[in-house]
Design a protein around this motif. Structure first.
Motif, PDB file in Angstrom:
ATOM      1  N   ASP A 101      47.262 -88.318   3.958  1.00 49.63           N
ATOM      2  CA  ASP A 101      48.384 -87.904   3.128  1.00 49.63           C
ATOM      3  C   ASP A 101      48.139 -88.278   1.674  1.00 49.63           C
ATOM      4  OD1 ASP A 101      50.645 -87.380   5.381  1.00 49.63           O
ATOM      5  OD2 ASP A 101      49.481 -89.166   5.892  1.00 49.63           O
ATOM      6  N   ILE A 102      48.851 -87.578   0.787  1.00 44.76           N
ATOM      7  CA  ILE A 102      48.863 -87.964  -0.616  1.00 44.76           C
ATOM      8  C   ILE A 102      49.897 -89.070  -0.779  1.00 44.76           C
ATOM      9  CG2 ILE A 102      49.217 -87.204  -2.983  1.00 44.76           C
ATOM     10  CD1 ILE A 102      46.745 -86.009  -1.517  1.00 44.76           C
ATOM     11  N   VAL A 103      49.434 -90.238  -1.211  1.00 46.72           N
ATOM     12  CA  VAL A 103      50.294 -91.411  -1.311  1.00 46.72           C
ATOM     13  C   VAL A 103      50.107 -92.040  -2.690  1.00 46.72           C
ATOM     14  CG1 VAL A 103      50.969 -93.568  -0.199  1.00 46.72           C
ATOM     15  CG2 VAL A 103      49.849 -91.795   1.152  1.00 46.72           C
ATOM     16  N   ALA A 104      51.198 -92.531  -3.252  1.00 50.99           N
ATOM     17  CA  ALA A 104      51.124 -93.245  -4.525  1.00 50.99           C
ATOM     18  C   ALA A 104      50.527 -94.627  -4.291  1.00 50.99           C
ATOM     19  CB  ALA A 104      52.513 -93.358  -5.146  1.00 50.99           C
ATOM     20  N   MET A 105      49.468 -94.946  -5.026  1.00 48.87           N
ATOM     21  CA  MET A 105      48.790 -96.231  -4.898  1.00 48.87           C
ATOM     22  C   MET A 105      49.386 -97.248  -5.879  1.00 48.87           C
ATOM     23  SD  MET A 105      46.444 -95.662  -2.604  1.00 48.87           S
ATOM     24  CE  MET A 105      47.349 -94.377  -1.759  1.00 48.87           C
ATOM     25  N   PRO A 106      49.379 -98.535  -5.531  1.00 39.72           N
ATOM     26  CA  PRO A 106      49.851 -99.546  -6.485  1.00 39.72           C
ATOM     27  C   PRO A 106      49.014 -99.582  -7.762  1.00 39.72           C
ATOM     28  CG  PRO A 106      49.767-100.453  -4.277  1.00 39.72           C
ATOM     29  CD  PRO A 106      49.078 -99.117  -4.211  1.00 39.72           C
ATOM     30  N   ALA A 131      58.584 -95.189  -5.558  1.00 37.53           N
ATOM     31  CA  ALA A 131      59.442 -94.042  -5.267  1.00 37.53           C
ATOM     32  C   ALA A 131      60.658 -94.033  -6.179  1.00 37.53           C
ATOM     33  CB  ALA A 131      59.878 -94.064  -3.797  1.00 37.53           C
ATOM     34  N   VAL A 132      61.233 -95.207  -6.427  1.00 39.71           N
ATOM     35  CA  VAL A 132      62.405 -95.271  -7.303  1.00 39.71           C
ATOM     36  C   VAL A 132      62.045 -94.817  -8.713  1.00 39.71           C
ATOM     37  CG1 VAL A 132      64.074 -96.844  -8.353  1.00 39.71           C
ATOM     38  CG2 VAL A 132      63.546 -97.036  -5.925  1.00 39.71           C
ATOM     39  N   ALA A 166      59.354 -88.339  -4.354  1.00 42.68           N
ATOM     40  CA  ALA A 166      59.816 -89.695  -4.036  1.00 42.68           C
ATOM     41  C   ALA A 166      60.350 -89.761  -2.609  1.00 42.68           C
ATOM     42  CB  ALA A 166      60.883 -90.128  -5.038  1.00 42.68           C
ATOM     43  N   LYS A 167      61.136 -88.781  -2.214  1.00 38.42           N
ATOM     44  CA  LYS A 167      61.646 -88.745  -0.830  1.00 38.42           C
ATOM     45  C   LYS A 167      60.491 -88.620   0.156  1.00 38.42           C
ATOM     46  CE  LYS A 167      64.434 -85.250  -1.392  1.00 38.42           C
ATOM     47  NZ  LYS A 167      65.429 -84.202  -1.075  1.00 38.42           N
ATOM     48  N   TRP A 213      68.246 -95.351  -0.989  1.00 31.70           N
ATOM     49  CA  TRP A 213      69.559 -95.139  -1.601  1.00 31.70           C
ATOM     50  C   TRP A 213      69.425 -94.800  -3.080  1.00 31.70           C
ATOM     51  CZ3 TRP A 213      74.168 -93.716  -0.608  1.00 31.70           C
ATOM     52  CH2 TRP A 213      75.212 -93.956  -1.501  1.00 31.70           C
ATOM     53  N   ARG A 214      68.537 -95.491  -3.782  1.00 30.47           N
ATOM     54  CA  ARG A 214      68.359 -95.219  -5.212  1.00 30.47           C
ATOM     55  C   ARG A 214      67.796 -93.810  -5.436  1.00 30.47           C
ATOM     56  NH1 ARG A 214      70.872 -99.007  -4.565  1.00 30.47           N
ATOM     57  NH2 ARG A 214      71.001-100.932  -5.766  1.00 30.47           N
ATOM     58  N   VAL A 215      66.858 -93.395  -4.613  1.00 30.19           N
ATOM     59  CA  VAL A 215      66.293 -92.050  -4.758  1.00 30.19           C
ATOM     60  C   VAL A 215      67.360 -91.001  -4.452  1.00 30.19           C
ATOM     61  CG1 VAL A 215      64.615 -90.426  -3.786  1.00 30.19           C
ATOM     62  CG2 VAL A 215      63.919 -92.772  -4.341  1.00 30.19           C
ATOM     63  N   TYR A 216      68.151 -91.246  -3.425  1.00 33.48           N
ATOM     64  CA  TYR A 216      69.253 -90.340  -3.093  1.00 33.48           C
ATOM     65  C   TYR A 216      70.210 -90.204  -4.272  1.00 33.48           C
ATOM     66  CZ  TYR A 216      73.679 -88.882  -0.931  1.00 33.48           C
ATOM     67  OH  TYR A 216      74.868 -88.242  -0.646  1.00 33.48           O
TER      68      TYR A 216
END
Length: 876
Positions: free
Chosen positions: A412-417, A434-435, A445-446, A484-487
């Motif tokens: 998968d495409i994932v955001a790395m630190p 994600a936030v 982000a979701k 919750w923050r992304v929502y």
């Protein structure tokens, strides 16, 4: 965000790409090529688990990777069928510059560290436009100097960085800007602009590259892709893709060079196998080995340009990767158009940010997030057992790490630190990322949050994978908070919250919450352990390792995280109850569980000491000894501040409009008045009949904040330190199992290797914890309003509301990156040469952590994973 601002973002060309029906195909290609595949767990098939030694940097150019690809300024499709990247040669280096160099954990005096200068400057979420800058010396790259000097230095010394070597002095280097622009979703233009920063002529070999990821050597599908020269262009064929064409042009015609993306077994293992190999172009250019390359085709190709640059001159070369038969397009016009679209997108986002410097900081922080997206491919079951047709791994390999995670199969495409130091996901990093990403791309982000709860990520027992070095470690549970923050962010942007997303992730997080309760509350006392929890060196001992026999540790941070987790799940359940009242029952259960935890952490009776220390008015971890005794570990750290995270305000419309909710809550409070009186302030409604749930009452909140806001302890010019400064002159010491353990405040890098080379939390500033403290203060203020004030700073005599404190802390954190009155950025103070140059003073790095006194950036230099949270602090 105002409705007008949200509408203007959606109306931009980029906004329409992301939210239109064709949004997803625009993400098919992106900066998904890793900055470092070598030295990762995925590529480690050793007998001892030393991933750095098994595939070191010196082997990377010659050995084909199993699980992914890496390259300089890379771009690829989601599966890395085809990869684009850059190679450079200044005619003095001993190897082609194809990937970023750095030291492994044992080589650096403070752990692994990239030793290059590169900056992520711009990008949009669809990756229709991306731009980065790499600084390449004209002298030979100082590989040996960096290795030798860092090996000589000790833990009390600073790291020896590339600027310290002197290779950039007198501007004897090239600025290499790499841009990507999409004409269509699969029509990719690459532009490499080289600027000679020196005042005298210089020559540089520039090689835009295209290659196929090696998938044919590992069993299964043995069909090979091919790159063939047909006239002045290449035809790229792949068994899983449509035919593509590759063209390249510049000031002078290029020379096409070919090799194969396969391991050079004769060089590495002494086996007689035919070439050309992965390092063929390197060996041809630097060693003159004509047989190392092919002239007509292979699985890897480079467009070789020789640029003669006068002093201060710039030149550009181009590469286009497009569907076969594509018509000619003006590259310059396309780049101008895509950059203008990026400007339009950020102008809409930044309408409320008046300061140009702040806009620059935010845009580069978000660019770093976008450049950090990478393909993460790892099938643990196959990795443990080995591939068919390949030599089996050593028997010990199957027992070294992750043997209980055979279900994990990621592609998968994932955001790395961090693209170099941490080129693998970590579950809590991903929550913060994600936030921050939701500011510009809530859809992605979701997607990131949902990934970790999929069955091929999440353990059957409910645990989320921590990170590839040890999937079964415990990262702080921030997933519900992030969801919750992304929502909320998407709801503010589009006017409608995605309840289907919220419901889907909620059900999986129920399993994860159960795992925390069942695995990390060993005795069922609502006091939690957790172990590592991301804090490395903040404790007296390694919390990832088992304690001596008979010892247990109740952790203030572990307990606070689970309490906050319960409140976040309650908040989500209440939102879902608006559509389906069934969720009221679940919300009440989390409400009850939170209060049980609150009662346990604050308990003062003889049965259990709780974690609140009346003597110091602070939360401490409590160590339980084999003889039945227990004692607080009076080491004041951010561990004791984390109970502030567990705070939630219920608005009147939330607790009165849902059938049966208020009655159920009041019924429980009547049944357990001890819990109500201890933590809830239930009988003291705030403005608008708000109700407060928190681990601390007003008095204890003030006591804790008095410590936190004391400049002699936690508060510094740039935020909240991770360890109290009082331990600088008077280190904390404790006897455990016959060993004397000590902890001393160190504002920068750690002075201990007890927990590994890059354990670094003995005092520095840490962006994610500061961000959550600010959020918590704002939530407290939402209840108390201006009726609650504290001295800020402690002892100053000035009384401030919690909102004023939050605003001030936010300003202190952003001050790390913004120019001060002398035109300098505190976080960049180690880069004096860049800060003094008008052409470079706008460049920023987003470090892993920051010096507790000066704000200097430390650790991983591209940790725009969680440090990109500064983009949210700058957003009005």
């Amino acid at each position: 965000m105002t409705a007008a601002a949200a509408a203007s973002i959606l109306e931009t060309v980029e906004g329409q790409r992301l939210n239109g029906p064709a949004g997803e195909p625009w993400r098919e290609w992106g900066p998904y090529l890793s900055e470092r595949q070598w030295g990762t767990v995925r590529e480690d098939y050793s007998a001892d688990g030393d991933a750095w030694a098994y595939l070191p940097h010196d082997h990377a150019r010659s050995r084909a990777y199993r699980w992914g690809e890496d390259g300089l300024a890379g771009f690829s499709d989601k599966a890395q069928h085809w990869c684009l990247g850059l190679a450079l040669w200044n005619e003095r280096d001993s190897i082609l510059k194809e990937r970023l160099f750095g030291l492994n954990n044992a080589e650096g005096n403070h752990g692994e560290d990239v030793k290059e200068l590169y900056f992520y400057l711009d990008g949009v979420p669809s990756h229709a436009y991306m731009r980065m800058l790499y600084k390449y010396p004209q002298a030979a790259f100082p590989y040996e100097d960096l290795l030798r000097e860092n090996a000589r230095r000790g833990l009390d010394d600073t790291e020896y960085e590339i600027l310290d070597t002197g290779v950039f002095e007198d501007d004897r280097y090239f600025d290499v800007t790499v841009e990507y622009a999409k004409h269509a979703v699969d029509d990719i233009f690459m532009r490499v602009t080289v600027h000679n920063r020196f005042h005298q002529p210089a020559r540089l070999r520039v090689l835009p590259q295209v290659w196929a990821r090696n998938t044919w050597s590992w069993g299964g599908d043995s069909r090979k892709p091919s790159l063939r020269l047909e006239g002045e262009q290449l035809l790229a064929r792949h068994p899983h893709c449509s035919p593509m064409q590759v063209t390249a042009w510049g000031p002078e015609p290029c020379e096409w060079l070919f090799c194969n993306n396969e391991t050079n077994f004769p060089k590495l293992d002494g086996l007689a196998t035919p070439g050309p190999f992965k390092d063929g172009i390197n060996d041809y250019l630097l060693g003159g080995a004509s047989t190392a390359i092919a002239r007509d085709g292979g699985t890897r190709a480079a467009a070789h340009f020789t640029l003669e640059l006068a002093g201060l001159e710039s030149k550009s070369v181009y590469l286009r990767f497009a569907p076969a038969g594509s018509v000619q397009v003006s590259a310059r016009t396309l780049f101008e158009q895509r950059r203008a679209e990026a400007d339009e997108f950020y102008a809409a986002l930044q309408q409320g940010i008046a300061d140009a410097d702040a806009r620059n900081v935010q845009r580069q922080a978000l660019a770093g997030l976008l450049w950090s997206k990478q393909l993460y491919d790892f099938d643990v079951n196959r990795w443990l057992d080995g591939d068919p047709g390949q030599p089996p791994p050593p028997a010990s390999h199957a027992h070294l790490r992750n043997s209980h995670w055979r279900h994990l199969a990621n592609c998968d495409i994932v955001a790395m630190p961090d693209t170099w130091e941490y080129p693998w996901y970590a579950s809590w990093d991903l929550g913060f990322q994600a936030v921050a990403l939701a500011l510009i791309d809530p859809g992605f982000a979701k997607h990131q949050l949902l990934l970790l709860v999929k069955d091929r990520f999440m353990h059957p027992n409910g645990q989320l994978p921590a990170y590839e070095w040890r999937f079964d470690d415990a990262n702080p549970p921030v997933h519900a908070w992030a969801s919750w923050r992304v929502y909320q962010r998407e709801k503010a942007l589009t006017g409608q919250g995605d309840l289907d997303f919220l419901e889907r992730i909620f059900h999986k997080l129920l399993l994860n919450f159960s795992w925390w309760v069942n695995r990390k509350d060993a005795e069922g006392r609502n006091l939690f352990q957790g172990g590592f929890l991301g804090l490395d060196n903040i404790a007296l001992f390694d919390r990832s390792a088992p304690l001596p026999p008979g010892y247990t540790l109740d952790q203030a941070d572990g307990t606070a995280w689970v309490a906050a987790y319960a409140l976040d799940l309650m908040r989500i359940a209440l939102e879902l109850a608006r559509r389906n009242p069934v969720y009221v029952d679940i919300a009440v259960k989390f409400f009850e569980h939170f209060l049980y935890i609150a009662g346990a952490i604050n308990r003062l009776d003889n049965s259990d000491a709780g974690l609140w220390d009346e003597q110091d008015r602070f939360f401490y971890d409590v160590l339980h000894r084999p003889d039945g005794g227990n004692e607080p570990l009076r080491l004041r750290s951010i561990v004791g501040l984390m109970p502030l995270f567990a705070v939630q305000v219920l608005e009147q419309h939330e607790h009165e409009c849902l059938p049966g909710l208020r009655e159920r809550l009041l019924g429980f409070m009547h049944h357990r008045p001890d819990l109500a009186n201890l933590v809830s302030r239930w009988n003291e409604p705030g403005q608008g009949n708000r109700l407060l749930l928190a681990l601390l009452r007003g008095e204890r909140t003030k006591d804790l904040l008095k410590r936190m806001l004391d400049e002699a302890e936690f508060l510094c010019d740039f935020g909240i330190r991770s360890l109290s400064r009082v331990f600088a002159e008077h280190p904390f010491a404790l006897q455990v199992d016959g060993h004397q353990l000590r902890a001393r405040y160190a504002p920068a890098d750690s002075d201990s290797r007890l927990y590994g080379g890059n354990s670094n939390w003995r005092g520095p500033l840490w962006m994610p914890i500061n961000y959550m403290l600010i959020e918590s203060l704002r939530e407290f203020h939402r209840y108390y309003a201006d009726n609650f004030s504290v001295e800020y700073p402690s002892g100053s005599g000035y009384l401030a509301s919690l909102e004023e404190v939050a605003d001030s802390l936010s300003q202190r954190l952003t001050r790390l990156f913004l120019r001060d009155e002398d035109g300098r950025r505190p976080s960049m103070c180690a880069y004096a040469q860049l800060q003094a140059d008008p052409r470079d003073r706008e460049l920023l790095l987003f470090h892993e952590y920051f010096h507790g006194d000066t704000g200097r950036g430390l650790g991983a230099s591209h940790q725009t994973g969680w440090t990109a949270l500064v983009a949210l602090l700058l957003q009005p």
